[in-house]
Design an enzyme around this catalytic site. Structure first.
Site, PDB file in Angstrom:
ATOM      1  N   GLU A  69       2.977  -1.451   4.496  1.00  0.00           N
ATOM      2  CA  GLU A  69       2.729  -2.415   5.566  1.00  0.00           C
ATOM      3  C   GLU A  69       1.567  -3.356   5.274  1.00  0.00           C
ATOM      4  O   GLU A  69       1.366  -4.336   6.001  1.00  0.00           O
ATOM      5  CB  GLU A  69       2.482  -1.704   6.908  1.00  0.00           C
ATOM      6  CG  GLU A  69       1.090  -1.149   7.116  1.00  0.00           C
ATOM      7  CD  GLU A  69       0.887   0.217   6.485  1.00  0.00           C
ATOM      8  OE1 GLU A  69      -0.113   0.883   6.796  1.00  0.00           O
ATOM      9  OE2 GLU A  69       1.731   0.608   5.663  1.00  0.00           O
ATOM     10  N   CYS A 124       2.124   2.902   2.415  1.00  0.00           N
ATOM     11  CA  CYS A 124       3.215   2.943   3.402  1.00  0.00           C
ATOM     12  C   CYS A 124       3.881   1.595   3.606  1.00  0.00           C
ATOM     13  O   CYS A 124       4.583   1.396   4.598  1.00  0.00           O
ATOM     14  CB  CYS A 124       2.692   3.488   4.730  1.00  0.00           C
ATOM     15  SG  CYS A 124       1.936   5.121   4.587  1.00  0.00           S
ATOM     16  N   ASN A 132       0.830  -1.207   0.000  1.00  0.00           N
ATOM     17  CA  ASN A 132       0.000   0.000   0.000  1.00  0.00           C
ATOM     18  C   ASN A 132       0.862   1.254   0.000  1.00  0.00           C
ATOM     19  O   ASN A 132       2.061   1.209  -0.297  1.00  0.00           O
ATOM     20  CB  ASN A 132      -0.917  -0.018   1.227  1.00  0.00           C
ATOM     21  CG  ASN A 132      -0.119   0.097   2.513  1.00  0.00           C
ATOM     22  OD1 ASN A 132       0.897  -0.573   2.682  1.00  0.00           O
ATOM     23  ND2 ASN A 132      -0.551   0.941   3.433  1.00  0.00           N
TER      24      ASN A 132
END
Length: 956
Positions: free
Chosen positions: A585, A583, A581
């Site tokens: 994670e 970021c 995604n």
């Protein structure tokens, strides 16, 4: 002094070539408070006159008329005016503030002799004024406040003193006297009510660097302003209250707040059907005092509900509104809402930003992250871009998988032409993210992923460069490499690597592990036989080096690993993980029919440690309640596209993470660079994993399994810790620890017999914003610095490591010299001789820690997590060899993803005071200089650190 092309602030005629200083200030109504409390228009000419006199005092009258002095003075004046007017909410400057900025501009410009003369002149004038005032027995003239209806009333000195005194109560090391003194310095006759409420806040902020507890004082003073604003709006009459009075006022305010929000169309009318008396009685007004200034100002600026720019939501009402929104579908929703409220307001757990923004509102889009796969035709591509816009509108962060889109030069059957590749479409997606800015709350945030075998991979690496054809650049979009294990093996072997267009190798997109290897090698053979039209051979090491070079130079694309994300995915029976995604994670399956959705929240680990280790009972309670809240998000959520709704309801993934890891280590007296810290990362994540999986089993027993449970790794009794062996079978040489301490066998039996409510349970997000709200270190990050200025959308804030200050105080080492040394050494205690070695180790900052420790700790966490973790890597003096070793280590240690590479900038903390630098309310030139945003030196930091980059808040 300025030449004839300068104008005064009154807007009189001027020559065409006006200096910036006058242009900035002209017509904006800025005013100056004199020392006697009188007010006069702000005139930049007076700054240039003072500067000219200072230069002439040093260089002599013979320098009068010097073109060099004229140009220098004009440039310095521009700098001072820009600093004074930058983003400031107040249009009033105190004369001393202006002189502070003149002094700072001289120092920054390297005019040290002139600055010294200017300082000595100011000191002499101050002594003379003090003597004259003492002789005359001068007292401050009576001041008046202009309230909203234009009426002037006498300043209530008693209330001002009482509010400041109340804000300081119960806090060590603070006193109301310096706050009151600094506040009075900024008062003037005719001051507005808003300016009066700002004055003590600004005064308290200037003291934070000397005593961190003044951050609580500033927050409590901001609360006074917020109370006046909120109580006046909901009651319909001018009203204000002290914190002590709110112990009774909150109960009557809360139903008024709900009514006001419903009438304004901002709060779901269903909340008005709760037992509001019971809800109001459950509020804990004393928890308002737990905020630090940065956290409360962030909530004030962007989270609290407002009407016509006026906030009407107080902090405990905010947490209860979010809690009630999450409890809407519960059987005993009042009881559950109170349970959720107590967890949020205690800061033991915090929901992610979209949940905090939208829970309990008329558009409850509560999910954090969305992952999509772009198809290989115009309809699919532009539908995907439209989906991006709809998902971003309500605060979602987006990861796009672009690997299916055919590459440059590939054949297009419909036109018998050749494709322009993936890059032009990425440019459109980039511009869409800018256009959809989430209602002004923050910019749209997107990350594009591309697999390393794609024929356009080399152009993809260049997307964030500041040079080249701007039509083939995406300056506002994040990018990430989706790297197969086979590529890394070719790098290790210094072998060739073949690039393909996906329209000729369509199955590679969905394959991983040995199946990917077999298909890829078969396509290489077909290319050799001339059966594939578009391909190119490169040396794997050369491409790898270029990936690392671009990562260093532009901060992108990030390095993420396809195979461990899929091989260890519990949902490999139901699809393929094609990307992470925004970021890095989230690792969920995507397809043309399913847009993956994840719902995030984070445990505040610092609140769950005692001096002897983890408080397991408290942690279990927190995780159990948090998992219920996250599961509720799935059913309550407002979905903007049907593919997201279908996917989320079918698989029900959530992402429980953590924050405050560094704070927890420091409470335990454990340095980040140590085996003990790695062991704590292991044990703390094991506990969170155990409790999260157990809570999901409990929810399955109560509510039923998620619909795609059968066939999952869960259904086979393979938990995240067990899936390591699958990765080791597919890729020999993986170096991951497999030790455990809890009773996993009994939990494994419960999972297989009862089932899971959620296909995925854990993911560690960056948490920059919600950790600010809770006043702890973000996520799993080491401390950036022990004294610095943090920048985000609410302004610039002085940040001091309070635990370090407490330790230095205990040893008699906290004084003005220590503050000066911390500034000089860029917030590092490691280079200050008189700091003891144990404290240097305990408070080592991010760039003083060997990044291999970050990898080791992350590997220990990754063994317990069914998704991934947002892992920043820090390197003070990067080189090609060091980067190569670091990212190969991350791969060998079984990490699924990495996030930003952060390297130190050329200039750091200014060797000057931090006073006057923090907060939107008094924002001026920051005391930290670092890499400019979107620079071609990694990473794009923002003013102090892009750890707080608002683009990434969808995960926080």
């Amino acid at each position: 002094m300025l030449a004839t092309n300068t104008v005064s602030i009154d807007g009189t005629a001027q020559a065409p070539s006006r200096p910036l200083a006058a242009a900035v200030a002209d017509g904006l109504g800025y005013q100056v408070v004199r020392r006697n409390g009188s007010v006069s228009p702000f005139d930049p000419n007076k700054i240039s006159i003072a500067l000219t006199k200072a230069f002439l005092a040093v260089e002599g009258a013979a320098a009068a008329g010097s073109r060099r002095i004229h140009d220098t003075v004009e440039e310095l004046t521009r700098s001072v005016v820009a600093a004074l007017t930058r983003r400031g909410e107040s249009r009033i400057f105190h004369i001393e503030d202006i002189q502070d900025h003149v002094e700072l501009a001289l120092m920054r410009g390297g005019h040290h002799k002139v600055a010294r003369a200017y300082v000595l002149y100011r000191e002499e004038r101050a002594r003379r004024r003090a003597k004259e005032e003492a002789a005359a027995g001068q007292v401050q003239s009576e001041l008046h406040v202009r309230i909203e209806n234009g009426v002037f009333v006498q300043l209530d000195e008693d209330r001002l003193r009482a509010i400041i005194r109340e804000a300081c109560e119960g806090l060590d090391g603070v006193s109301p006297d310096p706050v009151l003194t600094e506040t009075r310095r900024n008062l003037y006759d005719g001051i507005t009510q808003d300016e009066l409420s700002l004055a003590p806040i600004m005064a308290a902020r200037t003291l934070v660097e000397k005593e961190p507890n003044y951050a609580y004082v500033a927050a409590r003073l901001l609360l006074d302003r917020l109370r006046r604003e909120a109580l006046t709006l909901v009651s319909g009459r001018a009203e204000q209250a002290t914190q002590a009075e709110m112990h009774t006022r909150y109960e009557s305010y809360f139903p008024e707040f709900i009514r006001t929000g419903v009438e304004a169309g901002l709060i779901d009318p269903e909340l008005a059907r709760f037992d509001l008396r019971r809800m109001a009685a459950a509020l804990k007004p004393e928890r308002d005092l737990n905020f630090q200034y940065l956290g409360l100002q962030t909530l004030y600026d962007r989270y609290f509900l407002h009407r016509d720019g006026k906030r009407f939501e107080l902090p405990q009402a905010f947490f209860m509104r979010v809690a009630m929104g999450l409890a809407l579908r519960e059987i005993d929703r009042e009881e559950r809402a109170i349970e959720f409220y107590n967890l949020l307001s205690s800061f033991d757990f915090m929901a992610s930003t979209p949940t905090l923004f939208n829970s309990g509102t008329t558009r409850p889009q509560l999910s954090s992250c969305f992952l999509t796969t772009m198809g290989d035709d115009l309809d699919a591509i532009f539908k995907g871009i439209r989906d991006n816009a709809l998902l971003a509108k309500y605060s979602g962060g987006i990861g796009n998988d672009w690997t299916q889109v055919r590459g440059l030069g590939a054949h297009i059957r419909g036109t018998n032409g050749k494709s322009q590749g993936v890059v032009p479409f990425l440019k459109v997606a980039n511009d869409t993210a800018i256009a959809v800015n989430q209602g002004g709350k923050r910019k749209g945030a997107v990350c594009a992923y591309l697999e390393t075998w794609h024929i356009d991979i080399e152009e993809f690496l260049d997307l964030r460069k500041n040079t080249g054809d701007d039509r083939r650049r995406t300056h506002d979009m994040n990018t990430a490499n989706w790297v197969p294990d086979l590529f890394m093996e070719r790098v290790e072997a210094d072998a060739e690597w073949t690039l393909f267009s996906p329209d000729e190798v369509p199955d590679l997109h969905d394959l991983y592990g040995p199946a990917f290897r077999n298909a890829y090698e078969a396509y290489e053979a077909k290319a050799e036989w001339g059966e594939i039209r578009v391909f190119r051979k490169v040396r794997a090491v050369d491409l790898w080096r270029r990936m690392l070079t671009m990562l260093f130079e532009t901060g992108h694309p990030w390095i993420t690993f396809k195979d461990p994300c899929n091989i260890r995915s519990p949902q490999q029976h139901a699809g393929v993980v094609h990307s992470s995604n925004l970021c890095t994670e989230i690792t969920l399956n995507t397809s043309k029919d399913e847009v993956a959705v994840c719902n995030l929240g984070s445990v505040n680990l610092a609140n769950h440690v005692r001096s002897d280790g983890l408080d397991m009972e408290r942690l279990e309670r927190t995780v159990k309640t948090a998992m219920r809240m996250l599961d509720n998000v799935i059913d309550i959520n407002f979905y903007t596209i049907p593919e997201a709704r279908a996917s989320n309801l079918r698989h029900r993934p959530v992402g429980l993470g953590l924050m405050g890891f560094q704070d927890a280590l420091q409470k335990l007296r454990v340095p980040y660079s140590s085996e003990e810290a790695v062991e704590f990362a292991d044990r703390s994540m094991e506990a969170i994993s155990y409790f999260a999986i157990s809570a999901s089993v409990d929810l399955a027993a109560e509510r039923g399994r998620y619909s795609s449970f059968e066939g999952s790794l869960w259904s086979k009794g393979i938990l995240p810790i067990d899936s390591i062996r699958l990765l080791k079978e597919a890729r020999p040489g993986v170096d991951m620890d497999e030790s455990s301490t809890l009773d996993w066998e009994s939990l494994r039996e419960r999972v297989t017999s009862i089932g899971m409510r959620n296909s995925n349970t854990m993911a560690i997000a960056p948490t920059a914003t919600i950790s600010n709200i809770c006043g702890v270190s973000q996520s799993i990050e080491p401390a950036y610095q022990n004294l610095f200025v943090k920048s985000n959308m609410s302004g610039d804030f002085t940040v001091v490591n309070a635990q370090l200050v407490r330790d230095l105080k205990e040893r008699g080492l906290w004084d003005e010299v220590m503050i000066s040394d911390l500034k000089y050494f860029d917030g590092s205690a490691g280079e200050i001789d008189r700091v003891p070695d144990d404290l240097k180790a305990l408070y080592a900052t991010a760039f003083e820690i060997d990044p291999k420790w970050l990898i080791e700790a992350a590997s220990r966490r990754q063994k317990w997590i069914d998704q991934a973790q947002s892992l920043n890597l820090y390197m003070a003096n990067p080189s090609g060899r060091k980067l190569d070793e670091l990212y190969r280590l991350a791969w060998r240690k079984g990490l699924k993803t990495t996030y930003y590479l952060r390297s130190r900038s050329a200039t750091h903390v200014e060797k000057s005071t931090l006073r006057g630098t923090d907060g939107k309310l008094n924002a001026v030139t920051p005391a930290v200089a670092s890499m400019p945003a979107e620079s071609d030196v990694a990473p794009a930091w923002g003013k102090a650190c892009a750890i707080d980059d608002p683009d990434c808040e969808a995960c926080q």
